[in-house]
Scaffold this motif. Structure first.
Motif, PDB file in Angstrom:
ATOM      1  N   LYS A   7      -0.265  -0.247   2.754  1.00  0.00           N
ATOM      2  CA  LYS A   7      -0.967  -1.198   2.239  1.00  0.00           C
ATOM      3  C   LYS A   7      -0.223  -2.757   2.392  1.00  0.00           C
ATOM      4  O   LYS A   7       1.117  -2.725   2.299  1.00  0.00           O
ATOM      5  CB  LYS A   7      -0.802  -1.070   0.659  1.00  0.00           C
ATOM      6  CG  LYS A   7      -1.485   0.165   0.174  1.00  0.00           C
ATOM      7  CD  LYS A   7      -1.269   0.395  -1.452  1.00  0.00           C
ATOM      8  CE  LYS A   7      -2.139   1.749  -1.929  1.00  0.00           C
ATOM      9  NZ  LYS A   7      -1.860   1.875  -3.540  1.00  0.00           N
ATOM     10  N   THR A   8      -1.033  -3.740   2.423  1.00  0.00           N
ATOM     11  CA  THR A   8      -0.384  -4.981   2.741  1.00  0.00           C
ATOM     12  C   THR A   8       0.310  -5.684   1.690  1.00  0.00           C
ATOM     13  O   THR A   8       1.323  -6.318   1.743  1.00  0.00           O
ATOM     14  CB  THR A   8      -1.551  -6.034   3.371  1.00  0.00           C
ATOM     15  OG1 THR A   8      -2.551  -6.017   2.293  1.00  0.00           O
ATOM     16  CG2 THR A   8      -2.212  -5.556   4.352  1.00  0.00           C
ATOM     17  N   ALA A  43      -0.176 -12.645   3.886  1.00  0.00           N
ATOM     18  CA  ALA A  43      -1.361 -11.914   4.269  1.00  0.00           C
ATOM     19  C   ALA A  43      -1.868 -12.379   5.459  1.00  0.00           C
ATOM     20  O   ALA A  43      -2.536 -11.444   6.197  1.00  0.00           O
ATOM     21  CB  ALA A  43      -2.483 -12.071   3.002  1.00  0.00           C
ATOM     22  N   LEU A  47      -0.651 -10.486   8.710  1.00  0.00           N
ATOM     23  CA  LEU A  47      -0.741  -8.872   8.763  1.00  0.00           C
ATOM     24  C   LEU A  47      -2.128  -8.609   9.023  1.00  0.00           C
ATOM     25  O   LEU A  47      -3.166  -9.305   8.845  1.00  0.00           O
ATOM     26  CB  LEU A  47      -0.398  -8.577   7.529  1.00  0.00           C
ATOM     27  CG  LEU A  47       1.061  -8.823   6.998  1.00  0.00           C
ATOM     28  CD1 LEU A  47       1.301  -8.256   5.465  1.00  0.00           C
ATOM     29  CD2 LEU A  47       2.139  -8.379   7.945  1.00  0.00           C
ATOM     30  N   THR A  48      -2.367  -7.425   9.649  1.00  0.00           N
ATOM     31  CA  THR A  48      -3.576  -6.783   9.862  1.00  0.00           C
ATOM     32  C   THR A  48      -3.167  -5.308   9.834  1.00  0.00           C
ATOM     33  O   THR A  48      -2.154  -4.492   9.541  1.00  0.00           O
ATOM     34  CB  THR A  48      -3.858  -7.158  11.366  1.00  0.00           C
ATOM     35  OG1 THR A  48      -5.226  -6.533  11.656  1.00  0.00           O
ATOM     36  CG2 THR A  48      -3.179  -6.527  12.503  1.00  0.00           C
ATOM     37  N   MET A  49      -4.277  -4.422  10.090  1.00  0.00           N
ATOM     38  CA  MET A  49      -4.365  -3.004   9.792  1.00  0.00           C
ATOM     39  C   MET A  49      -4.448  -2.402  11.324  1.00  0.00           C
ATOM     40  O   MET A  49      -5.366  -2.736  12.140  1.00  0.00           O
ATOM     41  CB  MET A  49      -5.318  -2.508   8.707  1.00  0.00           C
ATOM     42  CG  MET A  49      -5.007  -2.978   7.327  1.00  0.00           C
ATOM     43  SD  MET A  49      -3.490  -2.715   6.784  1.00  0.00           S
ATOM     44  CE  MET A  49      -3.616  -0.651   6.426  1.00  0.00           C
ATOM     45  N   ARG A  59      -3.879   4.466   8.803  1.00  0.00           N
ATOM     46  CA  ARG A  59      -4.227   3.064   9.161  1.00  0.00           C
ATOM     47  C   ARG A  59      -2.906   2.267   8.514  1.00  0.00           C
ATOM     48  O   ARG A  59      -2.309   2.460   7.338  1.00  0.00           O
ATOM     49  CB  ARG A  59      -5.614   2.339   8.357  1.00  0.00           C
ATOM     50  CG  ARG A  59      -6.685   2.664   9.051  1.00  0.00           C
ATOM     51  CD  ARG A  59      -8.004   2.079   8.271  1.00  0.00           C
ATOM     52  NE  ARG A  59      -7.879   0.814   8.314  1.00  0.00           N
ATOM     53  CZ  ARG A  59      -8.161  -0.156   9.370  1.00  0.00           C
ATOM     54  NH1 ARG A  59      -8.633   0.754  10.454  1.00  0.00           N
ATOM     55  NH2 ARG A  59      -8.223  -1.547   9.190  1.00  0.00           N
ATOM     56  N   TYR A  60      -2.084   1.786   9.491  1.00  0.00           N
ATOM     57  CA  TYR A  60      -0.740   1.176   8.985  1.00  0.00           C
ATOM     58  C   TYR A  60      -0.846  -0.377   9.184  1.00  0.00           C
ATOM     59  O   TYR A  60      -1.686  -0.911   9.669  1.00  0.00           O
ATOM     60  CB  TYR A  60       0.079   1.575  10.003  1.00  0.00           C
ATOM     61  CG  TYR A  60       0.961   2.970   9.983  1.00  0.00           C
ATOM     62  CD1 TYR A  60       1.059   3.798   8.601  1.00  0.00           C
ATOM     63  CD2 TYR A  60       1.037   3.827  11.084  1.00  0.00           C
ATOM     64  CE1 TYR A  60       1.467   4.875   8.555  1.00  0.00           C
ATOM     65  CE2 TYR A  60       1.499   5.355  11.016  1.00  0.00           C
ATOM     66  CZ  TYR A  60       1.733   5.591   9.597  1.00  0.00           C
ATOM     67  OH  TYR A  60       2.044   6.864   9.537  1.00  0.00           O
ATOM     68  N   VAL A  61       0.120  -0.883   8.435  1.00  0.00           N
ATOM     69  CA  VAL A  61       0.147  -2.518   8.342  1.00  0.00           C
ATOM     70  C   VAL A  61       0.884  -2.993   9.412  1.00  0.00           C
ATOM     71  O   VAL A  61       1.850  -2.253   9.962  1.00  0.00           O
ATOM     72  CB  VAL A  61       0.710  -2.886   6.942  1.00  0.00           C
ATOM     73  CG1 VAL A  61       1.014  -4.406   7.108  1.00  0.00           C
ATOM     74  CG2 VAL A  61       0.099  -2.382   5.628  1.00  0.00           C
TER      75      VAL A  61
END
Length: 272
Positions: A75-76, A55, A58-60, A39-41
């Motif tokens: 990580k965000t 924040a 951004l999403t995952m 799971r990438y930012v």
């Protein structure tokens, strides 16, 4: 009677085979391990250069483990507060090269790579290639100046293949490629090139020559002097003739009379 029995047996066989197929597929689907994913930012929407990542932006997103992304974030909190250096589409994983370093600040300074400098030079519609000096284009910098050894002007290339960071206050070119009239352009240069350009620009007039973005070849040409342009442009010095001095004529009086005077045995000439 026999036909009925055959049809009934066929229907029962089909039903039993269907039940077994369903049960086997359920069993194998449960026993097969799920494909591992990372799971990438990523960006939640389109972002422009210069925007600060928050924040809410951004999403995952899921990404196959077998195809990891170099420079991506897990990580965000590792991304929040950084500045976007280049436009990023929504849903695209955020990479380290697309955002500023931690503590790099905001604005133009975030787009200056480590070890490089940003240098602003004066431009106008003529030396600015008619307004086509746009962010991202590459140019050569020429300076025309006079040397102590010769009164004729000399033009020399002092910088080659320099990238334009900003045109005026714009850090992004026009989406339609339209020309933009600006009076200052900012170049990305090394510290040594910055010293060279500043010294040369203090001696004369700066000119910009637009390059093809794919052409990075450097040339070592000597400076061009006025005498090398040909006889058509050579200036013949005008020699002024020395002024002629006029001497005023001195008026002359009447010619004297000469008279022979006889005194006894002596003869003399007298002027009157």
């Amino acid at each position: 009677m026999i036909a009925r029995r055959l049809i009934l047996a066929l229907c029962v066989a089909i039903l039993v085979s269907g039940i077994f197929t369903y049960l086997l597929s359920r069993r194998f689907s449960k026993s097969a391990p799920a494909a591992a994913q990372l799971r990438y930012v990523a960006t939640a929407k389109n972002l422009e250069a210069g925007q600060i990542l928050e924040a809410s932006n951004l999403t995952m997103v899921n990404w196959p483990v077998g195809q990891p992304l170099k420079g991506a974030f897990l990580k965000t909190e590792d991304v929040v507060g950084r500045t976007v250096m280049y436009p990023v589409a929504g849903g695209e994983p955020v990479l380290d090269r697309q955002v500023s370093a931690i503590g790099a600040g905001t604005g133009l300074s975030t787009r200056i790579p480590q070890g490089m400098r940003a240098l602003s030079l004066k431009s106008d519609q003529v030396v600015g290639v008619a307004g086509y000096l746009l962010p991202g284009t590459r140019v050569d910098v020429l300076v025309t100046f006079h040397t102590p050894a010769s009164p004729d002007p000399v033009t020399s290339t002092v910088l080659q293949d320099a990238q334009i960071l900003t045109a005026g206050q714009k850090m992004q070119p026009d989406p339609d490629g339209k020309a933009s009239t600006v009076d200052v352009v900012t170049l990305l240069v090394t510290p040594a090139d910055a010293e060279k350009v500043v010294l040369a620009s203090a001696q004369g007039t700066v000119h910009f020559v637009l390059r093809n973005g794919a052409d990075h070849e450097l040339h070592d040409d000597p400076p061009t002097q006025l005498s090398s342009l040909g006889a058509a442009v050579r200036v013949t010095p005008v020699v002024k003739a020395a002024p002629v001095k006029t001497v005023a004529a001195v008026p002359q009086g009447p010619k004297p009379y000469r008279v022979e005077v006889v005194r006894g045995d002596k003869q003399t000439m007298e002027n009157f």
